[in-house]
Design an enzyme around this catalytic site. Structure first.
Site, PDB file in Angstrom:
ATOM      1  N   ASN A   1       0.837  -1.090   0.084  1.00  0.00           N
ATOM      2  CA  ASN A   1      -0.010  -0.053  -0.126  1.00  0.00           C
ATOM      3  C   ASN A   1       1.149   1.379  -0.025  1.00  0.00           C
ATOM      4  O   ASN A   1       0.345   2.316   0.442  1.00  0.00           O
ATOM      5  CB  ASN A   1      -1.123  -0.089   1.226  1.00  0.00           C
ATOM      6  CG  ASN A   1      -0.454  -0.161   2.317  1.00  0.00           C
ATOM      7  OD1 ASN A   1       0.864  -0.140   2.606  1.00  0.00           O
ATOM      8  ND2 ASN A   1      -1.098  -0.611   3.513  1.00  0.00           N
TER       9      ASN A   1
ATOM     10  N   ARG B   1       3.287   7.334  11.228  1.00  0.00           N
ATOM     11  CA  ARG B   1       2.635   6.711  12.381  1.00  0.00           C
ATOM     12  C   ARG B   1       2.364   7.971  13.517  1.00  0.00           C
ATOM     13  O   ARG B   1       3.299   9.023  13.590  1.00  0.00           O
ATOM     14  CB  ARG B   1       3.617   5.665  13.237  1.00  0.00           C
ATOM     15  CG  ARG B   1       3.892   4.454  12.618  1.00  0.00           C
ATOM     16  CD  ARG B   1       2.355   3.561  12.465  1.00  0.00           C
ATOM     17  NE  ARG B   1       2.334   2.391  12.044  1.00  0.00           N
ATOM     18  CZ  ARG B   1       1.872   2.120  10.935  1.00  0.00           C
ATOM     19  NH1 ARG B   1       1.380   3.056   9.972  1.00  0.00           N
ATOM     20  NH2 ARG B   1       1.688   0.917  10.352  1.00  0.00           N
TER      21      ARG B   1
ATOM     22  N   GLN C   1      -4.659   3.517  18.358  1.00  0.00           N
ATOM     23  CA  GLN C   1      -5.760   3.463  17.499  1.00  0.00           C
ATOM     24  C   GLN C   1      -6.703   2.163  17.921  1.00  0.00           C
ATOM     25  O   GLN C   1      -6.077   1.133  18.056  1.00  0.00           O
ATOM     26  CB  GLN C   1      -5.183   2.922  15.988  1.00  0.00           C
ATOM     27  CG  GLN C   1      -4.624   4.192  15.513  1.00  0.00           C
ATOM     28  CD  GLN C   1      -4.011   4.220  14.028  1.00  0.00           C
ATOM     29  OE1 GLN C   1      -3.476   5.117  13.420  1.00  0.00           O
ATOM     30  NE2 GLN C   1      -4.333   3.041  13.349  1.00  0.00           N
TER      31      GLN C   1
ATOM     32  N   HIS D   1      -7.557   5.956  10.143  1.00  0.00           N
ATOM     33  CA  HIS D   1      -6.112   5.570   9.438  1.00  0.00           C
ATOM     34  C   HIS D   1      -6.868   4.659   8.130  1.00  0.00           C
ATOM     35  O   HIS D   1      -7.148   3.651   8.299  1.00  0.00           O
ATOM     36  CB  HIS D   1      -5.450   4.494  10.419  1.00  0.00           C
ATOM     37  CG  HIS D   1      -4.034   3.952   9.751  1.00  0.00           C
ATOM     38  ND1 HIS D   1      -3.411   3.431  10.911  1.00  0.00           N
ATOM     39  CD2 HIS D   1      -3.672   4.090   8.609  1.00  0.00           C
ATOM     40  CE1 HIS D   1      -2.395   3.047  10.092  1.00  0.00           C
ATOM     41  NE2 HIS D   1      -2.516   3.377   8.790  1.00  0.00           N
TER      42      HIS D   1
END
Ligand code: NDP
Length: 400
Positions: free
Chosen positions: A147, A285, A314, A333
């Site tokens: 990704n 991050r 998260q 995210h």
């Protein structure tokens, strides 16, 4: 036979989709630089479908069950009463996505006596205490490159969104207004601006390539310098230190992994080195930044905008200051879990599992920890240690 615990994000609130906005995905054979896309022997899913949520199961159930393994899929990952906490005790493999990370702390790894493989369906294995994995002989693998381009596209979108003041302008339309002056008093062109990336790995370099046609001045800092030919082709300026780069940039984007060396590298002190009114985009991050220092810099005007999709922990608690600070363009995210990306990392997850169960080597580029040490991509891009501290806070989302 193995027990595989797979932690995925929840299905859409309206239920698992019955149809999609588009019928297919473009065909991509290779990543830039030549690395091949995942090569599992087979897959059992339709490309372009929702695989990353609980009902999608990363398309793994048929394969695992036909081979006699047990698959547990859950989104319930945080706190002592969670399904993950219960199921990890005799799990051989834990699969997790960075978007909804199953924090594998030293305590959890110690509890998981059978754990042999912590598999990241995506990129970025900082949710695993890498030191504990090294000490416990647990292999950590991720689907390198799956990704990276998805994120690079998101970074470019966020830079343009912030600098051109897109989100507030969109909101005036939705509210029924026509407030041009309100929209444009914070709107600029990126042309001629200086943009710098911390790290020019797969994402960082892809961002620079995509920004070149915007006639921006391109800067980077990294532990290893790019080949001279690449620097020349893109007209890059390399900086030996991050701080030196911050001083000349109008836009800074963070594209390095989170590890002990990079944790909280953006803080009150380093933010003083930024130009007043700089924009910061962080899709790498959340913990690369000191949470409250970012909010303070936006309030004081030291930063003109902050955007990204990564938080710590998260899911972010409902009272996380990045939800309400001024001039932000945050999303949950999502950048690395477009339907396009999911197809690639579900296939990569399957490839890694096939290798693991058939006793074949996992590609070097997918390895982070193996044989009690950093390995493959991990040896190149990470440092040993632990970056999961504070992850127990994620349980607050449930209660919030
Ligand atoms: P790469 O491994 O290709 O690139 C990482 C780069 O960071 C490498 O060039 C590495 O340098 C560099 N680096 C490491 N430590 C430092 C440091 N202290 N200072 C400067 N540079 C450093 O990974 P990707 O580009 O594919 O991904 C980068 C990160 O982005 C991931 O680790 C992950 O955290 C995040 N990510 C986020 C996603 C999302 O959905 N938001 C999805 C995918 C990734 P070198 O190798 O030269 O030592």
């Amino acid at each position: 036979m193995a027990k595989v615990v797979c932690v995925l994000y929840d299905d859409p609130i309206d239920g698992y989709p019955k149809s999609y906005a588009r019928d297919d995905l473009p065909k991509i054979d290779h990543y830039p630089g030549g690395q091949t896309l995942p090569t599992p022997k087979a897959t059992d899913f339709q490309p372009g479908t929702l695989l990353g949520s609980v009902s999608g199961e990363l398309g793994l159930r048929k394969y695992l069950e036909e081979n006699g393994h047990t698959l547990i899929v859950t989104s319930d990952k945080d706190g002592p009463d969670s399904v993950l906490e219960r199921e990890i005790v005799d799990a051989d493999v834990v699969i997790s996505q960075p978007f909804w990370p199953a924090y594998l702390t030293a305590e959890r790894i110690a509890k998981a006596k059978n754990l042999k493989l912590a598999l990241t369906a995506g990129i970025g294995s900082d949710h695993v205490d890498l030191q504990a994995a090294i000490d416990g002989g647990v292999t950590v693998a991720e689907v390198t490159y799956c990704n990276s381009i998805s994120v690079a596209e998101h970074v470019v979108m966020m830079i343009l969104g912030l600098v051109r003041n897109y989100i507030p302008s969109y909101q005036w339309v939705v509210k029924g207004g026509w407030n041009i002056a309100d929209c444009v008093t914070r709107s600029y062109d990126v042309e001629g601006m200086h943009v710098g990336t911390v790290a020019a790995g797969r994402i960082g370099l892809a961002v620079l390539k995509r920004l070149k046609p915007f006639d921006m001045h391109l800067h980077y800092t990294d532990r290893h310098r790019l080949p001279e030919a690449v620097e020349k082709e893109l007209g890059l300026t390399w900086h030996a230190t991050r701080e030196e780069m911050y001083e000349v940039c109008d836009v800074v984007t963070l594209n390095c992994p989170l590890h002990p060396e990079t944790e909280h590298m953006i803080n009150d002190e380093t933010l003083k080195r930024f130009k007043r009114g700089a924009y910061l985009v962080n899709t790498a991050r959340g913990k690369l930044c000191d949470r409250d220092a970012i909010a303070r810099a936006l309030e004081s005007g030291q930063l003109a905008g902050y955007a990204g999709d990564v938080w710590f922990p998260q899911p972010a608690p409902k009272d996380h200051p990045w939800r309400s600070m001024p001039h932000h363009g945050m999303t949950p995210h999502i950048s690395g879990t477009s339907l396009s990306a999911q197809t690639r990392y579900a296939a990569g997850t399957r490839e890694i599992l096939e290798c693991f169960f058939e006793g074949r080597p996992i590609r070097d580029e997918y390895l982070i920890v193996d044989g009690g040490k950093l390995a493959g991509t991990g040896a190149h891009s990470y440092s040993a240690g632990n970056a999961t501290g504070g992850s127990e806070e994620a349980a607050k989302f449930k209660r919030g």
